[in-house]
Scaffold this active site. Structure first.
Site, short mmCIF file in Angstrom:
data_model
loop_
_atom_site.label_atom_id
_atom_site.label_comp_id
_atom_site.label_asym_id
_atom_site.label_seq_id
_atom_site.Cartn_x
_atom_site.Cartn_y
_atom_site.Cartn_z
N ASP A 66 0.83 -1.22 0.00
CA ASP A 66 0.00 0.00 0.00
C ASP A 66 0.86 1.27 0.00
OD1 ASP A 66 -2.37 1.43 0.04
OD2 ASP A 66 -2.55 1.37 2.22
N ASN B 72 -11.07 -2.74 -4.93
CA ASN B 72 -10.31 -1.79 -5.76
C ASN B 72 -10.94 -1.50 -7.12
OD1 ASN B 72 -7.10 -2.91 -4.44
ND2 ASN B 72 -8.26 -1.08 -3.88
C1 IPE Z 1 -5.43 -2.58 0.19
O1 IPE Z 1 -5.14 -1.24 0.03
C2 IPE Z 1 -5.36 -3.28 -1.13
C3 IPE Z 1 -4.03 -3.38 -1.74
C4 IPE Z 1 -2.93 -2.90 -1.26
C5 IPE Z 1 -3.99 -4.07 -2.99
P1 IPE Z 1 -6.28 -0.15 -0.15
O2 IPE Z 1 -5.57 1.13 -0.39
O3 IPE Z 1 -7.24 -0.58 -1.19
O4 IPE Z 1 -6.99 -0.18 1.26
P2 IPE Z 1 -7.81 0.96 2.01
O5 IPE Z 1 -8.85 1.46 1.04
O6 IPE Z 1 -6.85 2.02 2.40
O7 IPE Z 1 -8.39 0.28 3.21
C1 IPE Z 2 -1.89 0.11 -3.24
O1 IPE Z 2 -1.57 1.46 -3.27
C2 IPE Z 2 -2.06 -0.48 -4.62
C3 IPE Z 2 -3.43 -0.85 -4.97
C4 IPE Z 2 -4.45 -0.84 -4.16
C5 IPE Z 2 -3.67 -1.28 -6.35
P1 IPE Z 2 -2.70 2.57 -3.29
O2 IPE Z 2 -3.05 2.87 -4.71
O3 IPE Z 2 -3.82 2.18 -2.41
O4 IPE Z 2 -1.92 3.81 -2.66
P2 IPE Z 2 -2.52 4.90 -1.69
O5 IPE Z 2 -3.05 4.17 -0.50
O6 IPE Z 2 -3.60 5.59 -2.44
O7 IPE Z 2 -1.37 5.75 -1.36
MG MG Z 3 -4.14 2.47 -0.43
#
Ligand code: IPE
Ligand code: IPE
Ligand code: MG
Length: 234
Positions: free
Chosen positions: A16, A64
């Site tokens: 993340d 997602n």
């Molecule tokens: C969890 O991260 C999913 C992945 C890293 C693939 P998210 O960014 O989707 O989670 P939330 O929305 O902060 O809980």
């Molecule tokens: C995790 O990084 C990757 C996916 C969920 C695909 P994020 O895209 O959630 O990154 P932040 O949380 O917005 O920084």
């Molecule tokens: Mg995220």
């Protein structure tokens, strides 16, 4: 590292912070995913060097899909690139498996995923499970449906259901996660490995995934080594 390092057999990582990494640099979010994918490749190699048996990475959750189409397409294209490069680098002793519901993916991507899962990588040191369109609740629902079907078709009776009955029907074919690492500063599971994290140790880190280094993995393993796992005992 300290002298007494206990290597976890199964590490889970919630990759993340890609979006925030890009935003900090004034770049489109997909550039964060690109850098994050590079870090993933390096950390998988490092796990092999360390002799970690199982690495499960959260790449795309069932939630997602809510993101803009451009971002979702970007993540899927990065997966295609990764699988293409994987093919070139075959026989590296790293096996790849996907966990999650594969049905919504484009046919070409599904075919590439299957090809990677069936590739001959030599003697396997590390199995990398990529959680793609994965949700912990979806995984449990999927297992419950299989159990219902087995009962309806007479292969199983309700009285004989045990925890193993459920475990055996999960997407992931690994033992439970010993250590779950979440970089990015968030301290939640976000639907990752719900069943498999019953007794996991959690390490939350204040680094964004694209900045995550081998030294950060060392630090998480060192922290894990200091934990006293009791599994409900004394
Ligand atoms: C969890 O991260 C999913 C992945 C890293 C693939 P998210 O960014 O989707 O989670 P939330 O929305 O902060 O809980
Ligand atoms: C995790 O990084 C990757 C996916 C969920 C695909 P994020 O895209 O959630 O990154 P932040 O949380 O917005 O920084
Ligand atoms: Mg995220």
């Amino acid at each position: 590292m300290t002298d007494k390092i206990i290597l976890p057999e199964h590490i889970g990582i919630i990759m993340d912070g890609n979006g925030r990494w890009a935003k900090k640099r004034g770049l489109p979010r997909n550039m964060g995913h690109k850098k994050g994918a590079e870090v993933f490749v390096d950390i998988s190699k490092y796990c092999k060097e360390l002799g970690i048996k199982w690495l499960t990475v959260y790449a795309f959750s069932t939630e997602n899909w809510k993101r803009p189409k451009e971002e979702v397409d970007g993540v899927m294209n990065l997966m295609r690139d990764y699988l293409k490069n994987m093919k070139k680098a075959a026989n590296e002793q790293v096996a790849v498996r996907f966990i999650g519901d594969k049905t919504p993916f484009d046919a070409d991507l599904r075919a590439m995923m299957e090809e990677a899962e069936n590739a001959d990588v030599g003697e396997v040191i590390t199995t990398v499970q990529i959680a793609l369109n994965y949700g912990g609740r979806d995984e449990i629902v999927h297992a419950v449906k299989e159990i219902a079907k087995d009962i309806a078709e007479g292969r199983l009776s309700a009285e004989d259901i045990t925890e193993d009955t459920v475990s055996a029907r999960l997407y992931s074919g690994t033992p439970e996660a010993d250590l779950i690492i979440r970089p990015s500063g968030e301290e939640r599971l976000s639907n990752f490995l719900l069943w498999e994290s019953a007794y996991s140790e959690f390490v939350f880190m204040n680094v964004l995934w694209p900045d995550f280094t081998r030294a950060d993995l060392d630090a998480a393993i060192e922290e894990y080594s200091k934990r006293n796992r009791r599994f409900g005992g004394v």
